[in-house]
Design a protein around this motif. Sequence first.
Motif, PDB file in Angstrom:
ATOM      1  N   ASP A  94       8.300   4.618 -15.278  1.00  0.00           N
ATOM      2  CA  ASP A  94       8.030   3.432 -16.331  1.00  0.00           C
ATOM      3  C   ASP A  94       6.547   3.683 -16.670  1.00  0.00           C
ATOM      4  OD1 ASP A  94       6.883   0.870 -17.327  1.00  0.00           O
ATOM      5  OD2 ASP A  94       8.288  -0.181 -15.964  1.00  0.00           O
ATOM      6  N   PRO A  95       6.468   3.637 -18.455  1.00  0.00           N
ATOM      7  CA  PRO A  95       5.098   4.209 -18.849  1.00  0.00           C
ATOM      8  C   PRO A  95       4.182   2.930 -18.312  1.00  0.00           C
ATOM      9  CG  PRO A  95       6.902   4.190 -20.504  1.00  0.00           C
ATOM     10  CD  PRO A  95       7.637   3.776 -19.155  1.00  0.00           C
ATOM     11  N   PHE A  96       4.373   1.481 -18.304  1.00  0.00           N
ATOM     12  CA  PHE A  96       3.425   0.595 -17.896  1.00  0.00           C
ATOM     13  C   PHE A  96       3.094   1.053 -16.482  1.00  0.00           C
ATOM     14  CE2 PHE A  96       2.297  -3.694 -16.131  1.00  0.00           C
ATOM     15  CZ  PHE A  96       1.549  -3.892 -17.055  1.00  0.00           C
ATOM     16  N   VAL A  97       3.793   1.356 -15.442  1.00  0.00           N
ATOM     17  CA  VAL A  97       3.310   1.605 -14.131  1.00  0.00           C
ATOM     18  C   VAL A  97       2.548   2.800 -14.317  1.00  0.00           C
ATOM     19  CG1 VAL A  97       4.111   2.578 -11.992  1.00  0.00           C
ATOM     20  CG2 VAL A  97       5.285   0.541 -13.177  1.00  0.00           C
ATOM     21  N   SER A 142       6.349   8.461  -4.714  1.00  0.00           N
ATOM     22  CA  SER A 142       7.103   7.245  -4.846  1.00  0.00           C
ATOM     23  C   SER A 142       6.978   6.579  -6.221  1.00  0.00           C
ATOM     24  CB  SER A 142       6.879   6.230  -3.652  1.00  0.00           C
ATOM     25  OG  SER A 142       7.152   6.671  -2.426  1.00  0.00           O
ATOM     26  N   LEU A 143       5.787   6.834  -6.894  1.00  0.00           N
ATOM     27  CA  LEU A 143       5.496   6.058  -7.974  1.00  0.00           C
ATOM     28  C   LEU A 143       6.321   6.933  -9.195  1.00  0.00           C
ATOM     29  CD1 LEU A 143       1.756   5.068  -7.902  1.00  0.00           C
ATOM     30  CD2 LEU A 143       3.927   3.757  -8.229  1.00  0.00           C
ATOM     31  N   LEU A 144       6.731   8.200  -8.771  1.00  0.00           N
ATOM     32  CA  LEU A 144       7.719   8.914  -9.818  1.00  0.00           C
ATOM     33  C   LEU A 144       8.907   8.069 -10.260  1.00  0.00           C
ATOM     34  CD1 LEU A 144       7.156  12.653  -8.393  1.00  0.00           C
ATOM     35  CD2 LEU A 144       6.568  11.846 -10.660  1.00  0.00           C
ATOM     36  N   SER A 145       9.370   7.374  -9.331  1.00  0.00           N
ATOM     37  CA  SER A 145      10.739   6.678  -9.761  1.00  0.00           C
ATOM     38  C   SER A 145      10.625   5.194  -9.543  1.00  0.00           C
ATOM     39  CB  SER A 145      11.736   7.497  -8.554  1.00  0.00           C
ATOM     40  OG  SER A 145      11.178   7.154  -7.338  1.00  0.00           O
ATOM     41  N   GLN A 146       9.595   4.552  -9.731  1.00  0.00           N
ATOM     42  CA  GLN A 146       9.433   3.240  -9.651  1.00  0.00           C
ATOM     43  C   GLN A 146       9.262   2.721 -10.823  1.00  0.00           C
ATOM     44  OE1 GLN A 146       7.135   2.798  -5.981  1.00  0.00           O
ATOM     45  NE2 GLN A 146       8.741   1.854  -5.113  1.00  0.00           N
ATOM     46  N   ARG A 147       9.787   1.388 -11.457  1.00  0.00           N
ATOM     47  CA  ARG A 147       9.576   0.863 -12.713  1.00  0.00           C
ATOM     48  C   ARG A 147       9.103  -0.764 -12.259  1.00  0.00           C
ATOM     49  NH1 ARG A 147      14.031  -2.312 -13.683  1.00  0.00           N
ATOM     50  NH2 ARG A 147      15.825  -2.033 -12.549  1.00  0.00           N
ATOM     51  N   TRP A 148       8.547  -1.394 -13.195  1.00  0.00           N
ATOM     52  CA  TRP A 148       8.031  -2.479 -13.169  1.00  0.00           C
ATOM     53  C   TRP A 148       9.359  -3.592 -12.824  1.00  0.00           C
ATOM     54  CZ3 TRP A 148       3.251  -4.073 -12.576  1.00  0.00           C
ATOM     55  CH2 TRP A 148       2.990  -5.389 -12.753  1.00  0.00           C
ATOM     56  N   GLU A 159      17.344  -7.831  -7.700  1.00  0.00           N
ATOM     57  CA  GLU A 159      17.576  -8.822  -6.814  1.00  0.00           C
ATOM     58  C   GLU A 159      16.572  -9.466  -6.064  1.00  0.00           C
ATOM     59  OE1 GLU A 159      19.651 -11.951  -5.133  1.00  0.00           O
ATOM     60  OE2 GLU A 159      20.256 -10.522  -6.822  1.00  0.00           O
ATOM     61  N   PRO A 160      15.524  -8.472  -5.365  1.00  0.00           N
ATOM     62  CA  PRO A 160      14.292  -8.899  -4.576  1.00  0.00           C
ATOM     63  C   PRO A 160      13.304  -9.646  -5.669  1.00  0.00           C
ATOM     64  CG  PRO A 160      14.759  -6.777  -4.282  1.00  0.00           C
ATOM     65  CD  PRO A 160      15.641  -6.906  -5.420  1.00  0.00           C
ATOM     66  N   TYR A 161      13.497  -9.507  -7.132  1.00  0.00           N
ATOM     67  CA  TYR A 161      12.537 -10.382  -7.862  1.00  0.00           C
ATOM     68  C   TYR A 161      13.350 -11.219  -8.850  1.00  0.00           C
ATOM     69  CZ  TYR A 161       8.551  -7.594  -6.322  1.00  0.00           C
ATOM     70  OH  TYR A 161       7.736  -7.066  -5.594  1.00  0.00           O
ATOM     71  N   ARG A 162      14.456 -11.600  -8.558  1.00  0.00           N
ATOM     72  CA  ARG A 162      15.397 -12.487  -9.394  1.00  0.00           C
ATOM     73  C   ARG A 162      14.771 -13.878  -9.601  1.00  0.00           C
ATOM     74  NH1 ARG A 162      21.025 -14.772  -7.150  1.00  0.00           N
ATOM     75  NH2 ARG A 162      21.645 -16.083  -8.837  1.00  0.00           N
ATOM     76  N   PHE A 163      13.913 -14.455  -8.672  1.00  0.00           N
ATOM     77  CA  PHE A 163      13.269 -15.543  -8.896  1.00  0.00           C
ATOM     78  C   PHE A 163      11.756 -15.490  -9.044  1.00  0.00           C
ATOM     79  CE2 PHE A 163      17.218 -16.445  -6.243  1.00  0.00           C
ATOM     80  CZ  PHE A 163      17.940 -17.135  -7.197  1.00  0.00           C
ATOM     81  N   THR A 164      11.208 -14.336  -9.126  1.00  0.00           N
ATOM     82  CA  THR A 164       9.702 -14.297  -8.925  1.00  0.00           C
ATOM     83  C   THR A 164       9.258 -13.604 -10.392  1.00  0.00           C
ATOM     84  OG1 THR A 164       9.860 -13.635  -6.806  1.00  0.00           O
ATOM     85  CG2 THR A 164       7.591 -13.268  -7.964  1.00  0.00           C
ATOM     86  N   ASP A 165       8.684 -14.413 -10.989  1.00  0.00           N
ATOM     87  CA  ASP A 165       8.268 -14.320 -12.462  1.00  0.00           C
ATOM     88  C   ASP A 165       6.990 -13.307 -12.560  1.00  0.00           C
ATOM     89  OD1 ASP A 165       7.880 -14.140 -15.293  1.00  0.00           O
ATOM     90  OD2 ASP A 165       7.684 -16.313 -15.561  1.00  0.00           O
ATOM     91  N   THR A 166       7.082 -12.311 -12.876  1.00  0.00           N
ATOM     92  CA  THR A 166       5.804 -11.355 -12.775  1.00  0.00           C
ATOM     93  C   THR A 166       5.297 -11.197 -14.284  1.00  0.00           C
ATOM     94  OG1 THR A 166       7.054  -9.444 -13.040  1.00  0.00           O
ATOM     95  CG2 THR A 166       6.511 -10.082 -10.632  1.00  0.00           C
ATOM     96  N   ASN A 186       7.953   3.899   2.624  1.00  0.00           N
ATOM     97  CA  ASN A 186       7.889   3.206   1.228  1.00  0.00           C
ATOM     98  C   ASN A 186       8.416   2.059   1.114  1.00  0.00           C
ATOM     99  OD1 ASN A 186       7.049   6.041   0.430  1.00  0.00           O
ATOM    100  ND2 ASN A 186       9.098   6.712   0.224  1.00  0.00           N
ATOM    101  N   GLY A 187       7.587   1.106   0.441  1.00  0.00           N
ATOM    102  CA  GLY A 187       7.983  -0.109  -0.007  1.00  0.00           C
ATOM    103  C   GLY A 187       8.403  -0.447  -1.509  1.00  0.00           C
ATOM    104  N   ASP A 188       8.019  -1.527  -1.879  1.00  0.00           N
ATOM    105  CA  ASP A 188       8.160  -1.721  -3.409  1.00  0.00           C
ATOM    106  C   ASP A 188       7.205  -0.977  -4.415  1.00  0.00           C
ATOM    107  OD1 ASP A 188       6.221  -3.552  -3.004  1.00  0.00           O
ATOM    108  OD2 ASP A 188       7.449  -5.092  -3.592  1.00  0.00           O
TER     109      ASP A 188
END
Length: 477
Positions: free
Chosen positions: A39-42, A74-80, A86-93, A170-172
């Motif tokens: 993810d470019p932002f990450v 791990s950051l190679l494959s993670q996005r915002w 699902e883990p952030y379904r109700f969490t507004d970031t 590795n976590g989120d």
Amino acid sequence: MAYCCSSNFASSFALLRLNRPRRRKSRVAANHASVSLSDPFVLDIADKLEDSVSSYRSSSSSLLQKLRDSSSQSLLSQRWPSPKDEPYRFTDTSFLKSSQIIPASQPSIISLSLSSSASNIITIVDGHVVPSLSRLPSLPAKAFAGSVADIPSGALYEAVIAAAGELFHNGDLFWNLNGFGAPDLAVVYIPDGERMIEEPLHLRFCVVDAAEARSGRLPLSNPRILVVVGKGAELAIVEEHLGVESGEGNRYWSNSVVEILLEEGSKVSHSYVQKQSLNAAHTKWTFVRQEKCSSYELVDISTGGKLSRHNLHVEQLGSDTTTELSAFYVAHSDQIQDLHSKLVLDHPRGYSRQLHKCVVSHSSGHAVFDGNIKVNRFAQQTDAGQLTRTLLLAPRATVNVKPNLQIVADDVKCSHGAAISDLEEDQLFYFQARGIDPKTARDALLLSFGSEILARIPSEPYRKIIGDQVKELLTAS
């Protein structure tokens, strides 16, 4: 600028940078399930973190370098995260995503006045252990508490390295941003058979580098601590997170990780208090691994932050293991108070209890509870219970609860439940019928709702201090 990076770390992040232009254009590939793209932002955040941590004194530590190497991969494959996850379904970031995120600067001269009645205290400012604000008169012999850079070579260092060998899972995304950008690693090591219960160890996490509310800037700090408790040892911890600059409008992002390893027969009593600025973000991982016959007890109090999310992960790795988790959260105006927990039981005769309570006192307040208990096939004769209760005190106040109990074993005693309500009218009537005015009655009911959790704080001085703070918040709402 000179970099103190291992070859693996440097090559991993070089790959991140080389791949970025192509990944921005590859929309078709990004939608393919088998391809994970950055993810470019990450990557922009990671670029800034790499520049900020390269010159710190603790960068030469092999343990901290191992953490950074693992996190960079791990950051190679993670996005915002987004609501589609699902883990952030109700969490507004969006509060984080819309800010100009910059690494917190290294504190040069620390001249803080932070009073504390604790005998034993470690102060971590913007991710850095500050010896001048720490004192450890009651630390057991052969124990250690401080920066990883100060661990003497020899048996102690080898013991910490061995204990940490199976951690750093590795976590989120926020877990890996912490691992990649941690400027220091605080370490607490309690040897086999030692006890540190009567006088708890106070872990004080402070934020100094904060921005004005209207600036759009969001300084990011990544404090991290590793706690290792040896066989048959006992440790009491009070973990406190706060901003120390004046003004509730200060903006910053504290993204912390605490890892705790309990060896066979050990015991940890853990009190965690979060009272950040009301315009700050607080994301936190607590990762606990328990060997057999160990006992872990957590009391979690969260009242601060515009966005507060606690990811709690506990693994029982042996038989006859006890885990007790208690949480009390208060969400006021424009606050998100989020607890995502996971407890994994893998061995016979495990015992666990989880109690989550929350008060949402404003129409723009939002609480989230996602609690997961997994009882695997060999965890026979397990006794596990989970309960969440929330009070909604204003119209349009919101709570999202998802208690989840997964049972694969067949000889267990497990239960879970959820309750959401306003204050009971008959309870208020009971007070008013005896001449007690409505506000006093309401305050008494709110305090009694949280007192069950507060009473579980083992240290009486801390219990009184935290209780007074919670009382002031609830009676002012």
